[in-house]
Design a protein around this motif. Sequence first.
Motif, mmCIF file in Angstrom:
data_model
loop_
_atom_site.group_PDB
_atom_site.id
_atom_site.type_symbol
_atom_site.label_atom_id
_atom_site.label_comp_id
_atom_site.label_asym_id
_atom_site.label_seq_id
_atom_site.Cartn_x
_atom_site.Cartn_y
_atom_site.Cartn_z
ATOM 1 N N THR A 67 -94.949 -23.245 -64.253
ATOM 2 C CA THR A 67 -96.019 -23.179 -65.251
ATOM 3 C C THR A 67 -96.668 -24.534 -65.472
ATOM 4 O OG1 THR A 67 -94.368 -23.510 -66.984
ATOM 5 C CG2 THR A 67 -94.950 -21.242 -66.428
ATOM 6 N N GLU A 68 -96.000 -25.620 -65.104
ATOM 7 C CA GLU A 68 -96.552 -26.961 -65.245
ATOM 8 C C GLU A 68 -96.770 -27.578 -63.866
ATOM 9 O OE1 GLU A 68 -93.956 -29.195 -67.671
ATOM 10 O OE2 GLU A 68 -94.292 -28.000 -69.484
ATOM 11 N N LYS A 69 -97.470 -28.675 -63.844
ATOM 12 C CA LYS A 69 -97.747 -29.370 -62.588
ATOM 13 C C LYS A 69 -96.526 -30.202 -62.200
ATOM 14 C CE LYS A 69 -102.737 -29.627 -63.361
ATOM 15 N NZ LYS A 69 -103.913 -30.516 -63.482
ATOM 16 N N SER A 70 -95.603 -29.560 -61.492
ATOM 17 C CA SER A 70 -94.358 -30.230 -61.120
ATOM 18 C C SER A 70 -94.228 -30.412 -59.614
ATOM 19 C CB SER A 70 -93.160 -29.414 -61.624
ATOM 20 O OG SER A 70 -93.194 -28.107 -61.101
ATOM 21 N N TYR A 71 -95.330 -30.279 -58.895
ATOM 22 C CA TYR A 71 -95.251 -30.405 -57.441
ATOM 23 C C TYR A 71 -94.901 -31.833 -57.024
ATOM 24 C CZ TYR A 71 -97.602 -25.896 -57.610
ATOM 25 O OH TYR A 71 -97.911 -24.593 -57.869
ATOM 26 N N ARG A 72 -95.475 -32.803 -57.710
ATOM 27 C CA ARG A 72 -95.168 -34.200 -57.374
ATOM 28 C C ARG A 72 -93.720 -34.523 -57.696
ATOM 29 N NH1 ARG A 72 -99.563 -38.240 -59.751
ATOM 30 N NH2 ARG A 72 -98.256 -39.636 -58.498
ATOM 31 N N ALA A 73 -93.226 -33.985 -58.817
ATOM 32 C CA ALA A 73 -91.832 -34.233 -59.182
ATOM 33 C C ALA A 73 -90.881 -33.609 -58.158
ATOM 34 C CB ALA A 73 -91.553 -33.681 -60.577
ATOM 35 N N CYS A 74 -91.209 -32.403 -57.695
ATOM 36 C CA CYS A 74 -90.366 -31.755 -56.684
ATOM 37 C C CYS A 74 -90.403 -32.530 -55.368
ATOM 38 C CB CYS A 74 -90.814 -30.311 -56.474
ATOM 39 S SG CYS A 74 -90.544 -29.230 -57.898
ATOM 40 N N TYR A 75 -91.576 -32.967 -54.987
ATOM 41 C CA TYR A 75 -91.689 -33.738 -53.743
ATOM 42 C C TYR A 75 -90.935 -35.066 -53.851
ATOM 43 C CZ TYR A 75 -93.730 -36.354 -49.896
ATOM 44 O OH TYR A 75 -93.901 -37.118 -48.765
ATOM 45 N N ARG A 76 -91.015 -35.692 -55.025
ATOM 46 C CA ARG A 76 -90.288 -36.948 -55.236
ATOM 47 C C ARG A 76 -88.782 -36.712 -55.155
ATOM 48 N NH1 ARG A 76 -91.506 -37.711 -60.131
ATOM 49 N NH2 ARG A 76 -93.651 -38.370 -59.684
ATOM 50 N N ALA A 77 -88.319 -35.590 -55.715
ATOM 51 C CA ALA A 77 -86.886 -35.293 -55.669
ATOM 52 C C ALA A 77 -86.430 -35.004 -54.239
ATOM 53 C CB ALA A 77 -86.578 -34.105 -56.576
ATOM 54 N N MET A 78 -87.262 -34.314 -53.464
ATOM 55 C CA MET A 78 -86.888 -33.986 -52.087
ATOM 56 C C MET A 78 -86.842 -35.223 -51.196
ATOM 57 S SD MET A 78 -89.173 -30.522 -51.707
ATOM 58 C CE MET A 78 -89.211 -30.667 -49.940
ATOM 59 N N THR A 79 -87.692 -36.196 -51.445
ATOM 60 C CA THR A 79 -87.766 -37.368 -50.569
ATOM 61 C C THR A 79 -86.870 -38.514 -51.018
ATOM 62 O OG1 THR A 79 -89.696 -38.121 -51.831
ATOM 63 C CG2 THR A 79 -90.102 -36.825 -49.835
ATOM 64 N N LYS A 80 -86.594 -38.612 -52.328
ATOM 65 C CA LYS A 80 -85.843 -39.761 -52.830
ATOM 66 C C LYS A 80 -84.563 -39.396 -53.569
ATOM 67 C CE LYS A 80 -89.983 -42.638 -53.354
ATOM 68 N NZ LYS A 80 -90.789 -43.479 -54.289
ATOM 69 N N HIS A 81 -84.506 -38.209 -54.123
ATOM 70 C CA HIS A 81 -83.337 -37.864 -54.949
ATOM 71 C C HIS A 81 -82.701 -36.576 -54.429
ATOM 72 C CE1 HIS A 81 -84.566 -41.021 -57.701
ATOM 73 N NE2 HIS A 81 -85.801 -40.512 -57.706
#
Length: 289
Positions: A67-81
């Motif tokens: 429901t929120e713009k969390s695509y950048r957060a998901c991408y950041r988690a996949m690449t760094k966390h």
Amino acid sequence: KQAEKAVHQKKEQSKTKCRKARRRHINLVAEFNRRQRKNIWLETHIWHAKRFHMVKKWGYCLGDSPTEKSYRACYRAMTKHCLLQDLSYYCCLELTGKENELLKQLARICSIDTGLTFEEACCLSGRFEGSLNLYRADRYPEDMLGPVTFIWKPRDGSENRQLWIWMHPALKQDMLRELKAVFQCSEPEEVYIPEPITTSIQEEKQMDVVLSLGKKRKKEDKEGEKAVPVKKIIGDGTRDPFQSYSWISQTTGIVISDRTMEILRYRLIGPLSHSVLTETLKAASLQTV
């Protein structure tokens, strides 16, 4: 006249309970059990329902898009966390029997030309998970059923082995029929009658009792007010709860069991996935007798 009007209003007042009463734990759990009769909820359903748009697919209620713009957060988690996904809606079939008999029949529904098979040494030991495409028996390269992942239970010194095969729920029925035909498995004599169905019906009859007109509805059961219903999963999204969940072959002794929604499955993506598992899971100490 005003006195008669007040009495009349009291009789016609709404029987709806206040929000505090509706949010009681005993009411919430009973409501959760009722709402997932047609579409099964995953154990992470509440978390996803608050943050995702939910869709009903393959007999489950799944989170489709945030429901929120969390695509950048998901991408950041996949690449760094680390990013965790709940794949518990994937179906699991368990095969139990002698290793030679399992490999002999499984070789008919796969081919070495496509890559790894069930006989691969690294997968057969139980250390690694394998993936391959299944076909109808002796029909390669035609009549493909679909992709699956599998993992063997490590050897314990006996001939009998356990194999877990994971597949998408849309492919489960076709693959289950093919496996039952290959191993010549038939349904066991006992009929599977799930306990959650009977208990949920009894709860509705025992708990929802209208005492009299104009009075509040009270929920009662045999154990009294202290009784709290337990959250129950009625079958799974790909199987009728009144159907059998285990099949056995009278000739080879191979047993096929449907373990869907009994074994949960999560996927961790990211460079820190192993660190998260190391901090989360603690090895138990071995006790020798």
